[in-house]
Design an enzyme around this catalytic site. Structure first.
Site, PDB file in Angstrom:
ATOM      1  N   ASP A 230      11.233 -23.256  40.386  1.00 22.29           N
ATOM      2  CA  ASP A 230      11.131 -21.903  39.840  1.00 22.29           C
ATOM      3  C   ASP A 230      11.749 -21.893  38.447  1.00 22.29           C
ATOM      4  O   ASP A 230      12.638 -21.100  38.143  1.00 22.29           O
ATOM      5  CB  ASP A 230      11.846 -20.911  40.762  1.00 22.29           C
TER       6      ASP A 230
ATOM      7  N   ASP B 149      20.032 -21.965  40.087  1.00 21.66           N
ATOM      8  CA  ASP B 149      19.190 -21.424  41.157  1.00 21.66           C
ATOM      9  C   ASP B 149      18.056 -22.366  41.568  1.00 21.66           C
ATOM     10  O   ASP B 149      16.901 -22.195  41.170  1.00 21.66           O
ATOM     11  CB  ASP B 149      18.621 -20.063  40.770  1.00 21.66           C
TER      12      ASP B 149
END
Length: 315
Positions: free
Chosen positions: A202, A219
């Site tokens: 992502d 993340d």
């Protein structure tokens, strides 16, 4: 814990108690960070800099899958890559408190990268290439793959099962997604075989933080197996940006340019998944508050128009 309200019991006091259970002493300062899938807090400490506490959404990932994410982040950090990895407590990174699973990591601030800067894009390209060199060493066993089932079939079923989609648009939506799915399958077959490796998954500008000494990645919650181009296309808003990214990438690792033909397919899959993700999470009170427009028929009409435009590009 009711699935309809997965974070109903996650109070500030519980967050502070979870930090204290690690042997740290919070000073009472809590800052909720922008996160919908999980809940993420910046927690001030009596001694030392703040930490980031990430509470995982119940039921999304297995413990084994979360530990794979942590191990990958640690492997990247050990390779001297600027990736924020979770902190160990008693040799454990996945922690449990009062029914919640969570992890703590150091706080690293920063700003979004300048995607107009060729120098910054080349820098990011070099770092992503190094991430992929580490990612190619092994495979994920528990985190899945970027594929049509995960990003098209499952999200479509979530939308069709949701009351968000007006009944008058159900068949139009189904036909739009099935058209996208069919053309994505053709494109994947045309480009195959594609080398799959462990990815950030992502890698959009919000997950890259820039400081005076350069960028770092945060993340890895969507880390999966997939093609290298997945970690590049969301950072490239036009061909010139992609050229800069690839120039940096190629200086560290070979890139198969045939993968560029996957970008329209990956973009279309992400659009289908986005709508399905919101539909599947609508019971979480944070989602209606953050995405109220999804409850309006005109949003779904525009969504289907966007899907057909993606299909036209694939066609």
């Amino acid at each position: 814990m009711p699935n309809e309200t997965p974070y109903a019991c996650l109070t500030p006091d519980l967050v502070l108690d979870a930090i204290t259970a690690c042997g740290l002493w919070p000073d009472g300062r809590l800052l909720a960070l922008n996160s919908y899938e999980n809940r993420v807090w910046q927690v001030g400490l009596e001694e030392g800099p703040p930490v980031i506490a990430k509470f995982y959404r119940p039921g999304r990932w297995s413990d084994a899958a979360i530990l794979e994410e942590h191990a990958f982040a640690q492997e990247l950090a050990e390779a001297e890559l600027p990736v924020v990895a979770p902190v160990q407590f008693a040799e454990r990174t996945l922690l449990h408190h009062d029914g919640y699973r969570y992890a703590l990591s150091p706080r690293h601030g920063g700003r979004a990268p300048s995607l107009e800067s060729a120098d910054q894009l080349e820098w990011l390209g070099r770092l992503i290439a190094r991430i992929h060199s580490v990612g190619a060493r092994a495979r994920f066993a528990h985190r899945g793959t970027i594929d049509r089932d995960t990003l098209i079939a499952q999200p479509m079923q979530a939308v069709l099962a949701s009351s968000l989609l007006p009944s008058t648009l159900r068949e139009h939506y189904r036909l739009a997604v099935e058209r996208v799915d069919r053309l994505v399958a053709v494109r994947l077959e045309a480009v195959s075989p594609v080398r799959m490796l462990r990815l950030h998954g992502d890698c959009h500008p919000g997950n890259v933080l820039w400081t005076d000494i350069g960028p770092h990645f945060v993340d890895l919650d969507d880390a999966r197996m997939g093609p290298a181009v997945q970690d590049l296309w969301m950072l490239a808003h036009d061909e010139r940006a992609m050229e800069a990214l690839l120039e940096g990438y190629a200086s560290m690792r070979d890139f198969d340019h045939a993968e560029l033909a996957l970008i329209p397919a990956l973009r279309a899959m992400r659009q289908v998944h986005y709508a399905g993700w919101i539909a599947a999470r609508w019971h979480d009170p944070a989602f209606p508050a953050a995405f109220p427009f999804v409850a309006e028929p005109r949003w779904w009409e525009q969504h289907m128009t966007d899907l057909h435009e993606q299909a036209d590009e694939l066609e």
